[in-house]
Design a protein around this motif. Structure first.
Motif, PDB file in Angstrom:
ATOM      1  N   ASN A 173       0.848  -1.195   0.000  1.00 42.46           N
ATOM      2  CA  ASN A 173       0.000   0.000   0.000  1.00 42.46           C
ATOM      3  C   ASN A 173       0.888   1.252   0.000  1.00 42.46           C
ATOM      4  N   ILE A 174       0.283   2.372  -0.358  1.00 43.34           N
ATOM      5  CA  ILE A 174       1.066   3.601  -0.601  1.00 43.34           C
ATOM      6  C   ILE A 174       1.824   4.065   0.646  1.00 43.34           C
ATOM      7  N   PHE A 175       1.249   3.848   1.837  1.00 41.77           N
ATOM      8  CA  PHE A 175       1.957   4.299   3.043  1.00 41.77           C
ATOM      9  C   PHE A 175       3.082   3.316   3.400  1.00 41.77           C
ATOM     10  N   ALA A 176       2.898   2.044   3.065  1.00 39.47           N
ATOM     11  CA  ALA A 176       3.996   1.081   3.247  1.00 39.47           C
ATOM     12  C   ALA A 176       5.164   1.497   2.354  1.00 39.47           C
ATOM     13  N   PHE A 204       3.281  13.175   8.229  1.00 38.30           N
ATOM     14  CA  PHE A 204       3.655  13.828   6.971  1.00 38.30           C
ATOM     15  C   PHE A 204       2.447  14.541   6.385  1.00 38.30           C
ATOM     16  N   LYS A 205       2.725  15.484   5.467  1.00 38.44           N
ATOM     17  CA  LYS A 205       1.646  16.280   4.880  1.00 38.44           C
ATOM     18  C   LYS A 205       0.841  15.444   3.899  1.00 38.44           C
ATOM     19  N   ASP A 206      -0.495  15.613   3.951  1.00 39.90           N
ATOM     20  CA  ASP A 206      -1.355  14.943   2.979  1.00 39.90           C
ATOM     21  C   ASP A 206      -1.083  15.545   1.597  1.00 39.90           C
ATOM     22  N   ILE A 207      -0.990  14.662   0.598  1.00 39.79           N
ATOM     23  CA  ILE A 207      -0.638  15.098  -0.760  1.00 39.79           C
ATOM     24  C   ILE A 207      -1.767  15.903  -1.403  1.00 39.79           C
ATOM     25  N   ASN A 208      -2.985  15.717  -0.916  1.00 43.57           N
ATOM     26  CA  ASN A 208      -4.157  16.393  -1.491  1.00 43.57           C
ATOM     27  C   ASN A 208      -4.946  17.038  -0.347  1.00 43.57           C
ATOM     28  N   PRO A 209      -4.393  18.123   0.234  1.00 43.86           N
ATOM     29  CA  PRO A 209      -4.950  18.657   1.486  1.00 43.86           C
ATOM     30  C   PRO A 209      -6.385  19.136   1.375  1.00 43.86           C
ATOM     31  N   ILE A 226      -4.109  23.148   6.961  1.00 38.80           N
ATOM     32  CA  ILE A 226      -3.221  22.184   7.638  1.00 38.80           C
ATOM     33  C   ILE A 226      -3.863  20.807   7.501  1.00 38.80           C
ATOM     34  N   HIS A 227      -3.167  19.883   6.887  1.00 39.95           N
ATOM     35  CA  HIS A 227      -3.694  18.516   6.726  1.00 39.95           C
ATOM     36  C   HIS A 227      -2.502  17.560   6.809  1.00 39.95           C
ATOM     37  N   ILE A 228      -2.397  16.964   7.973  1.00 42.66           N
ATOM     38  CA  ILE A 228      -1.259  16.092   8.271  1.00 42.66           C
ATOM     39  C   ILE A 228      -1.765  14.699   8.603  1.00 42.66           C
ATOM     40  N   LEU A 229      -1.047  13.701   8.110  1.00 44.18           N
ATOM     41  CA  LEU A 229      -1.384  12.305   8.407  1.00 44.18           C
ATOM     42  C   LEU A 229      -0.364  11.762   9.394  1.00 44.18           C
ATOM     43  N   VAL A 230      -0.853  11.030  10.387  1.00 43.98           N
ATOM     44  CA  VAL A 230       0.053  10.363  11.334  1.00 43.98           C
ATOM     45  C   VAL A 230      -0.168   8.871  11.205  1.00 43.98           C
ATOM     46  N   GLY A 287     -16.443   3.757   6.410  1.00 39.37           N
ATOM     47  CA  GLY A 287     -15.610   4.909   6.769  1.00 39.37           C
ATOM     48  C   GLY A 287     -14.894   5.504   5.572  1.00 39.37           C
ATOM     49  N   VAL A 288     -15.025   4.848   4.428  1.00 41.28           N
ATOM     50  CA  VAL A 288     -14.397   5.272   3.165  1.00 41.28           C
ATOM     51  C   VAL A 288     -12.882   5.457   3.347  1.00 41.28           C
ATOM     52  N   GLN A 289     -12.263   4.353   3.755  1.00 37.53           N
ATOM     53  CA  GLN A 289     -10.808   4.332   3.913  1.00 37.53           C
ATOM     54  C   GLN A 289     -10.179   3.954   2.577  1.00 37.53           C
ATOM     55  N   GLU A 290      -9.329   4.832   2.068  1.00 40.23           N
ATOM     56  CA  GLU A 290      -8.683   4.560   0.772  1.00 40.23           C
ATOM     57  C   GLU A 290      -7.383   3.795   0.933  1.00 40.23           C
ATOM     58  N   VAL A 291      -6.609   4.172   1.942  1.00 40.15           N
ATOM     59  CA  VAL A 291      -5.294   3.544   2.124  1.00 40.15           C
ATOM     60  C   VAL A 291      -5.367   2.595   3.320  1.00 40.15           C
ATOM     61  N   PRO A 292      -5.108   1.295   3.077  1.00 45.84           N
ATOM     62  CA  PRO A 292      -5.290   0.299   4.148  1.00 45.84           C
ATOM     63  C   PRO A 292      -4.108   0.189   5.116  1.00 45.84           C
ATOM     64  N   PHE A 350      -4.235   8.689  11.052  1.00 44.34           N
ATOM     65  CA  PHE A 350      -5.076   9.751  11.603  1.00 44.34           C
ATOM     66  C   PHE A 350      -4.868  10.975  10.726  1.00 44.34           C
ATOM     67  N   HIS A 351      -5.985  11.575  10.302  1.00 46.52           N
ATOM     68  CA  HIS A 351      -5.899  12.877   9.641  1.00 46.52           C
ATOM     69  C   HIS A 351      -5.982  13.937  10.736  1.00 46.52           C
ATOM     70  N   ILE A 352      -5.094  14.907  10.716  1.00 44.42           N
ATOM     71  CA  ILE A 352      -5.210  16.091  11.563  1.00 44.42           C
ATOM     72  C   ILE A 352      -5.456  17.271  10.632  1.00 44.42           C
TER      73      ILE A 352
HETATM   74  P1  AMP Z   1      -8.314   7.834   3.610  1.00 38.45           P
HETATM   75  O1  AMP Z   1      -9.477   8.046   2.699  1.00 38.45           O
HETATM   76  O2  AMP Z   1      -8.622   8.146   5.034  1.00 38.45           O
HETATM   77  O3  AMP Z   1      -7.693   6.454   3.428  1.00 38.45           O
HETATM   78  O4  AMP Z   1      -7.262   8.915   3.179  1.00 38.45           O
HETATM   79  C1  AMP Z   1      -6.066   8.663   2.491  1.00 38.45           C
HETATM   80  C2  AMP Z   1      -5.336   9.979   2.385  1.00 38.45           C
HETATM   81  O5  AMP Z   1      -4.024   9.723   1.920  1.00 38.45           O
HETATM   82  C3  AMP Z   1      -5.965  10.977   1.387  1.00 38.45           C
HETATM   83  O6  AMP Z   1      -6.277  12.187   2.087  1.00 38.45           O
HETATM   84  C4  AMP Z   1      -4.876  11.182   0.342  1.00 38.45           C
HETATM   85  O7  AMP Z   1      -4.823  12.504  -0.147  1.00 38.45           O
HETATM   86  C5  AMP Z   1      -3.618  10.785   1.112  1.00 38.45           C
HETATM   87  N1  AMP Z   1      -2.512  10.316   0.287  1.00 38.45           N
HETATM   88  C6  AMP Z   1      -2.538   9.399  -0.686  1.00 38.45           C
HETATM   89  N2  AMP Z   1      -1.314   9.208  -1.196  1.00 38.45           N
HETATM   90  C7  AMP Z   1      -0.481  10.023  -0.519  1.00 38.45           C
HETATM   91  C8  AMP Z   1       0.913  10.309  -0.578  1.00 38.45           C
HETATM   92  N3  AMP Z   1       1.716   9.686  -1.443  1.00 38.45           N
HETATM   93  N4  AMP Z   1       1.431  11.214   0.281  1.00 38.45           N
HETATM   94  C9  AMP Z   1       0.624  11.865   1.165  1.00 38.45           C
HETATM   95  N5  AMP Z   1      -0.697  11.632   1.272  1.00 38.45           N
HETATM   96  C10 AMP Z   1      -1.246  10.743   0.442  1.00 38.45           C
END
Ligand code: AMP
Length: 126
Positions: free
Chosen positions: A9-12, A33-38, A42-46, A102-107, A111-113
């Motif tokens: 997955n993309i975070f792996a 790190f900063k979300d790529i599509n904020p 401020i949109h940070i993922l932990v 919950g519409v989780q895209e990345v498995p 946490f989104h902040i």
């Molecule tokens: P979620 O729907 O909660 O799984 O959100 C996944 C988040 O990951 C979205 O807000 C994306 O914009 C973000 N995202 C996807 N790929 C990347 C990346 N390469 N770097 C940073 N954020 C990303």
């Protein structure tokens, strides 16, 4: 969603340094790190560095050290971004989208902040 962790997955891939990220904070067990599509100024993922799909998977399987590290990283990001109301910040929203509803895209647990603007209602009521 099953709980078989997808090591591609993309975070792996971010954790394996196969793709870049804009790191805000890194600890032994967590990365912020900063979300790529904020979705806010401020949109940070932990994320934890371990292979956890979602929050309950993490809490059920992570070590106490990982759990404490993750939670403290969330807190430190909130403080670093000056979002905490107790320090005169304007507040933030903490979100963990999980599974299909919950519409989780990345498995991989994240946490989104979100902060820097009024976020409006939590979810659409329609
Ligand atoms: P979620 O729907 O909660 O799984 O959100 C996944 C988040 O990951 C979205 O807000 C994306 O914009 C973000 N995202 C996807 N790929 C990347 C990346 N390469 N770097 C940073 N954020 C990303």
């Amino acid at each position: 969603m099953g709980l078989n962790y997808d090591f591609n997955n993309i975070f792996a891939k971010i954790l394996k340094k196969e793709i870049p990220n804009e790191t805000v904070l890194e600890t032994k067990h967590s990365l912020a790190f900063k979300d790529i599509n904020p979705a806010a100024p401020i949109h940070i993922l932990v994320i934890p560095k371990g292979p956890y799909v979602n929050y309950d998977h993490f809490i059920s399987n992570a070590t106490d050290e990982e759990i404490i590290d993750f939670n403290k990283t969330v807190k430190e990001v909130i403080e670093k971004q000056e979002l905490d109301p107790k320090s005169n910040g304007n507040g933030y929203r903490l979100i963990a989208n999980t599974g299909i509803n919950g519409v989780q895209e990345v498995p991989h647990l994240h946490f989104h902040i979100l902060g820097g603007k009024n976020m409006g209602f939590m979810v659409s009521k329609t």
